[in-house]
Design a protein around this motif. Sequence first.
Motif, PDB file in Angstrom:
ATOM      1  N   THR A 352       0.827  -1.213   0.000  1.00 42.00           N
ATOM      2  CA  THR A 352       0.000   0.000   0.000  1.00 42.00           C
ATOM      3  C   THR A 352       0.854   1.253   0.000  1.00 42.00           C
ATOM      4  OG1 THR A 352      -1.798  -1.146   1.170  1.00 42.00           O
ATOM      5  CG2 THR A 352      -1.793   1.261   1.233  1.00 42.00           C
ATOM      6  N   ASP A 353       1.873   1.278   0.840  1.00 43.24           N
ATOM      7  CA  ASP A 353       2.759   2.449   0.877  1.00 43.24           C
ATOM      8  C   ASP A 353       3.454   2.653  -0.467  1.00 43.24           C
ATOM      9  OD1 ASP A 353       2.110   2.995   3.476  1.00 43.24           O
ATOM     10  OD2 ASP A 353       3.814   1.905   4.335  1.00 43.24           O
ATOM     11  N   ALA A 354       3.844   1.570  -1.107  1.00 43.58           N
ATOM     12  CA  ALA A 354       4.497   1.683  -2.413  1.00 43.58           C
ATOM     13  C   ALA A 354       3.533   2.236  -3.456  1.00 43.58           C
ATOM     14  CB  ALA A 354       5.026   0.321  -2.858  1.00 43.58           C
ATOM     15  N   ARG A 355       2.272   1.800  -3.395  1.00 39.45           N
ATOM     16  CA  ARG A 355       1.278   2.321  -4.325  1.00 39.45           C
ATOM     17  C   ARG A 355       1.053   3.809  -4.109  1.00 39.45           C
ATOM     18  NH1 ARG A 355      -3.246  -2.571  -4.029  1.00 39.45           N
ATOM     19  NH2 ARG A 355      -2.232  -3.943  -5.575  1.00 39.45           N
ATOM     20  N   ILE A 356       1.043   4.218  -2.855  1.00 41.72           N
ATOM     21  CA  ILE A 356       0.867   5.646  -2.555  1.00 41.72           C
ATOM     22  C   ILE A 356       2.058   6.446  -3.073  1.00 41.72           C
ATOM     23  CG2 ILE A 356       0.725   7.332  -0.687  1.00 41.72           C
ATOM     24  CD1 ILE A 356      -0.845   5.253   0.913  1.00 41.72           C
ATOM     25  N   ASP A 357       3.260   5.943  -2.831  1.00 45.47           N
ATOM     26  CA  ASP A 357       4.458   6.632  -3.331  1.00 45.47           C
ATOM     27  C   ASP A 357       4.428   6.753  -4.851  1.00 45.47           C
ATOM     28  OD1 ASP A 357       5.372   6.893  -0.764  1.00 45.47           O
ATOM     29  OD2 ASP A 357       6.726   5.152  -0.851  1.00 45.47           O
ATOM     30  N   ALA A 358       4.008   5.682  -5.527  1.00 48.05           N
ATOM     31  CA  ALA A 358       3.945   5.707  -6.994  1.00 48.05           C
ATOM     32  C   ALA A 358       2.903   6.705  -7.473  1.00 48.05           C
ATOM     33  CB  ALA A 358       3.633   4.311  -7.530  1.00 48.05           C
ATOM     34  N   ALA A 359       1.753   6.739  -6.774  1.00 47.44           N
ATOM     35  CA  ALA A 359       0.699   7.674  -7.167  1.00 47.44           C
ATOM     36  C   ALA A 359       1.141   9.118  -6.955  1.00 47.44           C
ATOM     37  CB  ALA A 359      -0.570   7.385  -6.370  1.00 47.44           C
ATOM     38  N   GLU A 360       1.820   9.370  -5.848  1.00 48.83           N
ATOM     39  CA  GLU A 360       2.309  10.727  -5.594  1.00 48.83           C
ATOM     40  C   GLU A 360       3.356  11.133  -6.629  1.00 48.83           C
ATOM     41  OE1 GLU A 360       3.637  10.462  -1.574  1.00 48.83           O
ATOM     42  OE2 GLU A 360       1.660  10.918  -0.720  1.00 48.83           O
ATOM     43  N   ALA A 361       4.198  10.190  -7.017  1.00 53.06           N
ATOM     44  CA  ALA A 361       5.180  10.483  -8.066  1.00 53.06           C
ATOM     45  C   ALA A 361       4.487  10.783  -9.392  1.00 53.06           C
ATOM     46  CB  ALA A 361       6.141   9.301  -8.228  1.00 53.06           C
ATOM     47  N   SER A 362       3.412  10.062  -9.675  1.00 58.62           N
ATOM     48  CA  SER A 362       2.648  10.334 -10.896  1.00 58.62           C
ATOM     49  C   SER A 362       2.074  11.739 -10.882  1.00 58.62           C
ATOM     50  CB  SER A 362       1.517   9.309 -11.055  1.00 58.62           C
ATOM     51  OG  SER A 362       2.033   8.004 -11.228  1.00 58.62           O
ATOM     52  N   GLY A 363       1.633  12.176  -9.702  1.00 60.29           N
ATOM     53  CA  GLY A 363       1.125  13.543  -9.576  1.00 60.29           C
ATOM     54  C   GLY A 363       2.216  14.572  -9.848  1.00 60.29           C
ATOM     55  N   ARG A 364       3.397  14.324  -9.307  1.00 58.18           N
ATOM     56  CA  ARG A 364       4.510  15.261  -9.542  1.00 58.18           C
ATOM     57  C   ARG A 364       4.924  15.264 -11.017  1.00 58.18           C
ATOM     58  NH1 ARG A 364       6.019  12.971  -4.503  1.00 58.18           N
ATOM     59  NH2 ARG A 364       7.444  11.514  -5.529  1.00 58.18           N
ATOM     60  N   ILE A 365       4.884  14.085 -11.645  1.00 61.12           N
ATOM     61  CA  ILE A 365       5.207  14.009 -13.072  1.00 61.12           C
ATOM     62  C   ILE A 365       4.194  14.818 -13.886  1.00 61.12           C
ATOM     63  CG2 ILE A 365       5.260  12.445 -15.056  1.00 61.12           C
ATOM     64  CD1 ILE A 365       6.379  10.297 -13.164  1.00 61.12           C
ATOM     65  N   ALA A 366       2.910  14.650 -13.569  1.00 59.81           N
ATOM     66  CA  ALA A 366       1.869  15.385 -14.291  1.00 59.81           C
ATOM     67  C   ALA A 366       2.042  16.887 -14.110  1.00 59.81           C
ATOM     68  CB  ALA A 366       0.490  14.941 -13.810  1.00 59.81           C
ATOM     69  N   LEU A 367       2.423  17.295 -12.893  1.00 58.41           N
ATOM     70  CA  LEU A 367       2.618  18.721 -12.629  1.00 58.41           C
ATOM     71  C   LEU A 367       3.813  19.251 -13.425  1.00 58.41           C
ATOM     72  CD1 LEU A 367       1.538  21.080 -10.938  1.00 58.41           C
ATOM     73  CD2 LEU A 367       3.182  20.460  -9.166  1.00 58.41           C
ATOM     74  N   ALA A 368       4.901  18.475 -13.464  1.00 56.65           N
ATOM     75  CA  ALA A 368       6.072  18.887 -14.239  1.00 56.65           C
ATOM     76  C   ALA A 368       5.737  18.952 -15.727  1.00 56.65           C
ATOM     77  CB  ALA A 368       7.228  17.932 -13.992  1.00 56.65           C
ATOM     78  N   ASN A 369       4.964  17.981 -16.203  1.00 53.15           N
ATOM     79  CA  ASN A 369       4.557  17.991 -17.615  1.00 53.15           C
ATOM     80  C   ASN A 369       3.688  19.201 -17.925  1.00 53.15           C
ATOM     81  OD1 ASN A 369       5.929  15.621 -18.178  1.00 53.15           O
ATOM     82  ND2 ASN A 369       4.148  14.322 -17.843  1.00 53.15           N
ATOM     83  N   TYR A 370       2.858  19.595 -16.955  1.00 52.49           N
ATOM     84  CA  TYR A 370       2.029  20.778 -17.153  1.00 52.49           C
ATOM     85  C   TYR A 370       2.907  22.015 -17.323  1.00 52.49           C
ATOM     86  CZ  TYR A 370      -1.043  24.704 -16.126  1.00 52.49           C
ATOM     87  OH  TYR A 370      -1.708  25.902 -16.191  1.00 52.49           O
ATOM     88  N   GLY A 371       3.898  22.170 -16.438  1.00 50.33           N
ATOM     89  CA  GLY A 371       4.794  23.314 -16.548  1.00 50.33           C
ATOM     90  C   GLY A 371       5.523  23.328 -17.878  1.00 50.33           C
ATOM     91  N   ALA A 372       5.977  22.157 -18.320  1.00 51.76           N
ATOM     92  CA  ALA A 372       6.668  22.067 -19.608  1.00 51.76           C
ATOM     93  C   ALA A 372       5.726  22.414 -20.754  1.00 51.76           C
ATOM     94  CB  ALA A 372       7.246  20.665 -19.794  1.00 51.76           C
ATOM     95  N   SER A 373       4.470  21.970 -20.651  1.00 53.93           N
ATOM     96  CA  SER A 373       3.488  22.264 -21.701  1.00 53.93           C
ATOM     97  C   SER A 373       3.222  23.757 -21.805  1.00 53.93           C
ATOM     98  CB  SER A 373       2.182  21.503 -21.415  1.00 53.93           C
ATOM     99  OG  SER A 373       1.213  21.790 -22.400  1.00 53.93           O
TER     100      SER A 373
END
Length: 466
Positions: A352-373
């Motif tokens: 469960t903790d690993a899934r949460i970490d992965a989901a949070e990383a996905s959020g940060r990736i999406a945010l970085a992609n937004y800034g790049a866009s």
Amino acid sequence: MNKTTPALALVLLATVVPACSSTAVRPSPQALITQEQAALDAPDAWAFGPETDGEVAATWAGIIHDDTLLALMREALAANPSLRASAESVRRSEAFLRQSRSGLLPSVSAGAGASGSSDFEDFDLAERYNASLEASWEADLWGAIRSDILASEFDLQSARAVYRASRESIAASVARAYAVAIDAGHQVDLSRATFAAQVETLRIVNVRYDLGAADRREQVLAESDVASARDSLELALASQRSAIRGLEVLLGRYPAGTMTVPDALPQIDDIVFAGRPADLLRRRPDILSAEADVRSAFASTEAVRSGRWPSLSLSGGVSSATDSLGDVLDPAALALSLGIRLADTLFDGGLTDARIDAAEASGRIALANYGASVLDSYADVEGRLDDVATLRNRAGFVETAAENARETLQLAEIQYKEGAIDLLDVLTFRQRSFQADRTLLALRRAETESRITLYLALGGALDAQE
């Protein structure tokens, strides 16, 4: 009731305690998106083309004044196969949203059956009939289902933005291909004119050769240039057919290369208003899609976090089992069942903790992609504005160069007929005039394409149908 009251109290205690401990203050997606925008420090006005700060046109018809082109753009939007695939992606996202929403509702099932049994000696079949109606429902205690629904809603927004971007890209591609096809026709006309001029020069050289006023070197040189001009004409015709086929494919037609286009380039506003950088965040579909992806990622993270806490489900049902089919619905044969289930994972090896970490990383990736866009979109518009301004500045110089080259060629042809200059000089001036005219045609097409590309960079039309 007295027996169930302790169980219900235990359920409430098990759910309230983790809820209190799970409360944490996290920045909202909107706050992070705003922070990402502010980090880019965009100015209030565009760096290039400050005269274009007026309101952006709402439709392509606001900048294009060519009924034939607008009709072709509508045809492509209705028939292009790639666009149909993008539309199906929207429908798929709509189906996923309905799937997510179904989690808030109870699941109801019904069943019926019949069986018979007997020993082998007497074979006296004993019949048995049964029927059941069951319902189950999982309480959304921690908002997992609501978060999934929210994520699906943002996924749908993203899919719609991508679909709109595809529509605008197709529309712009048709407009550019239309201009390229028209320009290809102009290039064919220029190549034909050059070929005819070379043929006429060869005729004059042959006459002079017969009269002894020209030598074999001039005759061979003229013949060589006629062959080169003919080759250039064949290349221009092939380019025209290729341009027509490209336009036909965009329109969803068979690429036969037989479509006809007008002689004149489409009329497009000389000034394409670009609004302000802040307007781009609300207009451009790839930015809107990236923003929706950020919100979806954060909603999905909340759904994953809810996996830390217990789940509560309720179930109930009515069943019947009788020896007679007619008694299946007899109230005396009906049995009622009710159930409540509280479940939690005691140990999962850190899953469960690993899934949460992965989901949070996905959020940060999406945010970085937004800034790049956003940054890429700013650069795209500034680049297109610069292109428009540069082409506008070049126009006068290129037109002057073409006019002077044509006049020089006319004078050279007169001087050659009078025997004042050599044939090589005439051919040199003709090649220079030909190249200047080609450059002028290419510039006019580039001016048209630059305004089309600028409007696409600004987000295109806002009335895209879904």
